[in-house]
Motif scaffolding. Structure first.
Motif, mmCIF file in Angstrom:
data_model
loop_
_atom_site.group_PDB
_atom_site.id
_atom_site.type_symbol
_atom_site.label_atom_id
_atom_site.label_comp_id
_atom_site.label_asym_id
_atom_site.label_seq_id
_atom_site.Cartn_x
_atom_site.Cartn_y
_atom_site.Cartn_z
ATOM 1 N N ARG A 87 0.912 -33.226 -6.409
ATOM 2 C CA ARG A 87 0.295 -32.801 -5.155
ATOM 3 C C ARG A 87 1.238 -31.805 -4.493
ATOM 4 O O ARG A 87 2.409 -32.101 -4.289
ATOM 5 N N VAL A 88 0.721 -30.616 -4.177
ATOM 6 C CA VAL A 88 1.523 -29.589 -3.519
ATOM 7 C C VAL A 88 0.837 -29.156 -2.239
ATOM 8 O O VAL A 88 -0.373 -29.327 -2.087
ATOM 9 N N GLY A 89 1.603 -28.598 -1.328
ATOM 10 C CA GLY A 89 1.068 -28.081 -0.080
ATOM 11 C C GLY A 89 0.845 -26.586 -0.159
ATOM 12 O O GLY A 89 1.671 -25.857 -0.704
ATOM 13 N N VAL A 90 -0.290 -26.147 0.382
ATOM 14 C CA VAL A 90 -0.649 -24.728 0.415
ATOM 15 C C VAL A 90 -1.081 -24.414 1.839
ATOM 16 O O VAL A 90 -1.846 -25.182 2.435
ATOM 17 N N PRO A 91 -0.602 -23.301 2.403
ATOM 18 C CA PRO A 91 -0.994 -22.988 3.782
ATOM 19 C C PRO A 91 -2.489 -22.704 3.910
ATOM 20 O O PRO A 91 -3.094 -22.091 3.035
ATOM 21 N N LEU A 92 -3.058 -23.168 5.012
ATOM 22 C CA LEU A 92 -4.418 -22.804 5.397
ATOM 23 C C LEU A 92 -4.316 -21.443 6.079
ATOM 24 O O LEU A 92 -3.392 -21.208 6.856
ATOM 25 N N ALA A 93 -5.250 -20.546 5.796
ATOM 26 C CA ALA A 93 -5.168 -19.169 6.279
ATOM 27 C C ALA A 93 -5.020 -19.058 7.789
ATOM 28 O O ALA A 93 -4.462 -18.089 8.280
ATOM 29 N N ASP A 94 -5.479 -20.062 8.537
ATOM 30 C CA ASP A 94 -5.341 -19.990 10.003
ATOM 31 C C ASP A 94 -3.899 -20.213 10.452
ATOM 32 O O ASP A 94 -3.587 -20.058 11.623
ATOM 33 N N GLY A 95 -3.021 -20.567 9.509
ATOM 34 C CA GLY A 95 -1.608 -20.739 9.829
ATOM 35 C C GLY A 95 -1.269 -22.027 10.543
ATOM 36 O O GLY A 95 -0.110 -22.297 10.841
ATOM 37 N N GLU A 96 -2.257 -22.848 10.816
ATOM 38 C CA GLU A 96 -2.048 -24.053 11.605
ATOM 39 C C GLU A 96 -1.669 -25.273 10.772
ATOM 40 O O GLU A 96 -1.046 -26.184 11.272
ATOM 41 N N GLN A 97 -2.080 -25.321 9.501
ATOM 42 C CA GLN A 97 -1.925 -26.542 8.718
ATOM 43 C C GLN A 97 -1.555 -26.231 7.280
ATOM 44 O O GLN A 97 -1.722 -25.115 6.809
ATOM 45 N N THR A 98 -1.146 -27.296 6.603
ATOM 46 C CA THR A 98 -0.938 -27.260 5.168
ATOM 47 C C THR A 98 -2.030 -28.089 4.512
ATOM 48 O O THR A 98 -2.333 -29.193 4.965
ATOM 49 N N VAL A 99 -2.634 -27.543 3.485
ATOM 50 C CA VAL A 99 -3.673 -28.222 2.725
ATOM 51 C C VAL A 99 -3.033 -28.779 1.462
ATOM 52 O O VAL A 99 -2.254 -28.093 0.799
ATOM 53 N N ARG A 100 -3.352 -30.023 1.124
ATOM 54 C CA ARG A 100 -2.834 -30.623 -0.101
ATOM 55 C C ARG A 100 -3.747 -30.254 -1.264
ATOM 56 O O ARG A 100 -4.967 -30.237 -1.120
#
Length: 134
Positions: A79-92
């Motif tokens: 499981r890795v984290g990837v930024p959500l384009a809105d810059g607010e969160q990380t998506v797993r």
């Protein structure tokens, strides 16, 4: 928290079977840039391109259940984290080891100390990001 799903977990019945009575919600469609889907015994991802999927919102208990389902403890998926384009969160995002999933053809990952590090390196090189779709 959000999990980007692109395979068996896009099916609401499968998610219900995995999460049981745990609270979850599908929150629209999305595209992951930097990795593309490849087929094996189960779908996984490989460097380059993009893949369409869904955003699944879960809590910590739900994430633990998803980790078990994906075989994170056995090294089948990471499981890795990837930024959500809105810059607010990380998506797993779950990425399976192609060699353990019977993926036809060779999948080239960057060098790294672990499979998770190699996935993160590929995402960094491609500026990997999740974009919501309308």
């Amino acid at each position: 928290m959000y999990v980007f799903v692109y395979g068996t977990l896009t099916d609401p019945e499968r998610v219900e079977a995995v999460l049981g009575d745990e609270r979850y919600e599908f929150d629209g469609t999305a595209t992951l840039e930097g990795l593309h889907r490849v087929e094996g015994r189960y779908p996984t991802l490989a460097p380059g391109g993009s893949v369409d999927g869904r955003l699944l919102e879960v809590d910590n208990v739900g994430l633990e259940r998803l980790d078990r389902y994906e075989g994170v403890d056995t090294g089948l998926y990471v499981r890795v984290g990837v930024p959500l384009a809105d810059g607010e969160q990380t998506v797993r995002v779950y990425v399976g080891r192609p060699d353990r999933l019977g993926v036809a053809g060779r999948v080239e990952w960057p060098e790294g100390s672990s499979f998770a590090a190699r996935v993160r390196a590929a995402l960094e090189r491609s500026n990997g990001m999740v974009h919501r779709r309308e």
